[in-house]
Design an enzyme around this catalytic site. Structure first.
Site, mmCIF file in Angstrom:
data_model
loop_
_atom_site.group_PDB
_atom_site.id
_atom_site.type_symbol
_atom_site.label_atom_id
_atom_site.label_comp_id
_atom_site.label_asym_id
_atom_site.label_seq_id
_atom_site.Cartn_x
_atom_site.Cartn_y
_atom_site.Cartn_z
ATOM 1 C CG HIS A 146 25.494 57.277 77.569
ATOM 2 N ND1 HIS A 146 26.226 58.051 78.435
ATOM 3 C CD2 HIS A 146 25.925 56.010 77.766
ATOM 4 C CE1 HIS A 146 27.052 57.296 79.139
ATOM 5 N NE2 HIS A 146 26.889 56.045 78.742
ATOM 6 C CB SER A 268 27.113 54.036 81.079
ATOM 7 O OG SER A 268 28.290 54.341 80.391
#
Length: 325
Positions: A146, A268
């Site tokens: 992502h 992330s």
């Protein structure tokens, strides 16, 4: 887009980061969630990797004095306007749960970031915000899926929007910045948004890893349960500075690794690593790519987690690191 399938014939072995594929004959077209995709549609040449394969780009702490400083801006100071723009970028989080502080916040700031492996940990900035990544060779970064594409739509973020900073430390950028040449992920993430396929890679327009060094990484068919977990990353609540948290593997799954390291959005894509001694990968070695916080029921509700580096993930990332232009 052109797609490729990778394969690996090994049991427990050491693995390196690339874009994931399914088992099958090497360099054979394939479809399915493990099919690797490049942002410009190029095919990644795939070769078989045997159990005895020792990747030439496994974890390496390059000499700080290296003359090969090919970052785009070298270490020039940024303008106040550039710094404000970076500070204003939103921290990117996974779509299924905010990355989480579990109990008391145990994160520790890494300062300075010119030590290894902090200097091989990168801040990724792009049109959608800020993420973390980690060098796996001189010019390849591993990160969350992502952080290269939103998932489920088959699209990548604009390649031209990326700036990557190795060892960023607040307003200091000791190794300058690099732009992106190409993005990679797999169809399981890009087309289907599956959290257990949420990983990708970025090919850089520089060889900054020759100065900073890079992480090793590995896969094993045996359980990871209770192995130490260390996460270095760039949390959104502490902009542009690198922080570290430690724990252990709490739950072991085939394609996910669960732990209670404290993380916040922006981390992330961070490496889940520990100092390993073993065949193929010893020293700083990653076993997973951090991506998610708590959500739903157990084990998701009590742990953060990331995409485990399986044999397939290892094969794909190795192919990108070794063979992608």
């Amino acid at each position: 887009m052109t797609m490729v399938r990778l394969s690996l014939a090994a049991a427990s072995a050491v693995v390196c980061l690339a874009v994931a594929v399914a088992d099958g004959a090497s360099a054979r077209p394939a479809s399915g969630p493990n099919t690797p995709v490049a942002s410009d549609g190029r095919i990644v040449p795939v070769t078989e990797v045997s159990r005895s394969f020792m990747p030439p780009f496994r974890g390496q702490a390059a000499a700080l004095g290296s003359a090969d400083r090919l970052a785009e801006f070298s270490a020039r100071p940024e303008s106040a306007r550039e710094l404000r723009r970076l500070m204003a970028l939103q921290a990117v989080t996974g779509p299924r749960g905010q990355e989480s502080i579990i109990g008391a916040d145990q994160r520790v700031r890494i300062n300075p970031t010119t030590t290894y492996p902090a200097r091989a940990t990168v801040l990724i900035t792009f049109s959608a915000g800020r993420c973390t990544g980690w060098l796996i060779n001189a010019n390849t970064v591993a990160t969350a899926g992502h952080c290269v594409g939103p998932g489920s739509g088959g699209q990548f973020y604009p390649v031209s929007s990326y700036l990557i900073f190795a060892g960023r430390n607040g307003s200091a950028s000791p190794y300058g910045s690099c732009t992106a040449k190409r993005l990679y992920s797999v169809t399981g993430w890009l087309n289907q948004g599956k959290d257990d396929y949420d990983y990708g890679a970025i090919k850089l327009n520089c060889n900054v890893g020759n100065t900073t060094g890079w992480y090793g990484y590995f896969w094993q068919s045996a359980s990871l349960l209770n192995l130490p977990t260390i996460i270095n990353g760039y949390p959104g609540d502490k902009p542009l500075t690198q922080w570290q948290s430690t724990d252990r593997v709490r739950v072991n799954q085939t394609r996910r690794t669960f732990y209670q390291n404290d993380t916040i959005g922006g981390m992330s894509g961070a490496p889940v690593w520990y100092n390993r001694s073993g065949a193929g990968c010893s020293g700083v070695c990653a076993m997973a790519i951090h991506a998610y916080g708590v959500y739903n029921g157990p084990p998701f509700s009590t742990n953060n987690h990331g995409t485990r580096i399986t044999q397939q993930v290892f094969n794909n990332l190795t192919a990108v690191g070794r063979n992608a232009p």
